[in-house]
Structures are given as C-alpha cells and as structure tokens.
Design a protein around this motif. Structure first.
Motif, mmCIF file in Angstrom:
data_model
loop_
_atom_site.group_PDB
_atom_site.id
_atom_site.type_symbol
_atom_site.label_atom_id
_atom_site.label_comp_id
_atom_site.label_asym_id
_atom_site.label_seq_id
_atom_site.Cartn_x
_atom_site.Cartn_y
_atom_site.Cartn_z
ATOM 1 N N TYR A 108 -69.947 -23.624 -18.181
ATOM 2 C CA TYR A 108 -68.811 -22.734 -17.900
ATOM 3 C C TYR A 108 -67.489 -23.489 -18.045
ATOM 4 N N TRP A 109 -66.487 -22.764 -18.548
ATOM 5 C CA TRP A 109 -65.131 -23.300 -18.703
ATOM 6 C C TRP A 109 -64.134 -22.438 -17.943
ATOM 7 N N GLY A 110 -63.095 -23.101 -17.446
ATOM 8 C CA GLY A 110 -61.963 -22.367 -16.916
ATOM 9 C C GLY A 110 -61.024 -21.971 -18.042
ATOM 10 N N GLN A 111 -59.973 -21.251 -17.684
ATOM 11 C CA GLN A 111 -59.040 -20.753 -18.703
ATOM 12 C C GLN A 111 -57.948 -21.772 -19.027
ATOM 13 N N GLY A 112 -57.811 -22.785 -18.209
ATOM 14 C CA GLY A 112 -56.840 -23.837 -18.476
ATOM 15 C C GLY A 112 -55.545 -23.654 -17.715
ATOM 16 N N THR A 113 -54.905 -24.782 -17.445
ATOM 17 C CA THR A 113 -53.587 -24.781 -16.820
ATOM 18 C C THR A 113 -52.718 -25.819 -17.537
ATOM 19 N N GLN A 114 -51.496 -25.436 -17.810
ATOM 20 C CA GLN A 114 -50.596 -26.298 -18.588
ATOM 21 C C GLN A 114 -49.953 -27.358 -17.703
ATOM 22 N N VAL A 115 -50.006 -28.583 -18.169
ATOM 23 C CA VAL A 115 -49.281 -29.685 -17.533
ATOM 24 C C VAL A 115 -48.307 -30.243 -18.566
ATOM 25 N N THR A 116 -47.050 -30.270 -18.210
ATOM 26 C CA THR A 116 -46.016 -30.802 -19.095
ATOM 27 C C THR A 116 -45.266 -31.898 -18.364
ATOM 28 N N VAL A 117 -45.241 -33.071 -18.981
ATOM 29 C CA VAL A 117 -44.559 -34.221 -18.386
ATOM 30 C C VAL A 117 -43.346 -34.556 -19.242
ATOM 31 N N SER A 118 -42.181 -34.482 -18.646
ATOM 32 C CA SER A 118 -40.951 -34.770 -19.384
ATOM 33 C C SER A 118 -40.569 -36.240 -19.202
ATOM 34 N N SER A 119 -39.960 -36.787 -20.244
ATOM 35 C CA SER A 119 -39.578 -38.202 -20.188
ATOM 36 C C SER A 119 -38.185 -38.380 -19.620
#
Length: 119
Positions: A108-119
C-alpha cells in the motif's frame, strides 16, 4: 478500505525541521513494516527510511543519516518521519508505504505530501 494518509509537509527554510505523519487504516498496521519514500522532480522514487513492525529501524538512506529518523506508534496506527537540518536537496514529495512481511514488497502507498526546503 485501505488508507495511508500523510501529513506534516510544507515549506521550510534550510536548517529547519519537519515531522511527517502517516495514519493507516483498513489493514492490520502492526503486521506490516513501514517505509518512507520520496520523489524529487525529474528523479525516480527512492527509499528514505524503513522500520519493522516492532519498531526496529532497518534502513536510512545515506543522504539522510544523522538528520532523519523513522518511528511508529502501533497503538495509533501511525508512522512518523522526523526530519532535522533540512537541505534544499530534500525537496520532494514524500510517500509512506506499507510493506508485506511475507513478500517484502510494498502493498500500500499513501498519496504523498510535499516538502519544500528553501535555501
């Protein structure tokens, strides 16, 4: 109905921290190994961390060792990914997955969650 629902993603500055959660339902959570994967734009999905049904960490990607850790709470049917000292290279969609003890494959897989790291 099987569900894996990730939460906790977002935008964070480099050096910051996030904790992702994945709430499971519809299957016997304590009978599955769990993992976190990620996929950055233009790249293949990669394994980040894995944990056994009993809470033993069996894998941490070299790129996240010392910064990320995986844990689980079988009473809450939830797996976590604690991410510290985030880097722009950690930017990706993060997915949780349930791995069959019998086959070792992801069932089973989840739908995903976005992680964005800014510099």
């Amino acid at each position: 109905q099987v569900q894996l629902v990730e939460s906790g993603g977002g935008l964070v500055q480099a050096g910051g921290s996030l904790r992702l959660s994945c709430a499971a339902s519809g299957f016997t959570f304590s009978s599955y190994g769990m993992g976190w994967f990620r996929q950055a734009p233009g790249k293949e999905r990669e394994s980040v961390a894995r944990i056994t049904w009993s809470g033993i960490i069996t894998y941490l990607a070299a790129s996240v060792k010392g910064r990320f850790t995986i844990s689980r709470d079988n009473a809450k049917n939830t797996v976590y990914l604690r991410m510290n000292n985030l880097e722009p290279e950690d930017t990706a969609v993060y997915y949780c997955a349930a791995e069959s003890l019998r086959t070792g494959r992801v069932d089973y897989w989840g739908q995903g969650t976005q992680v964005t790291v800014s510099s």
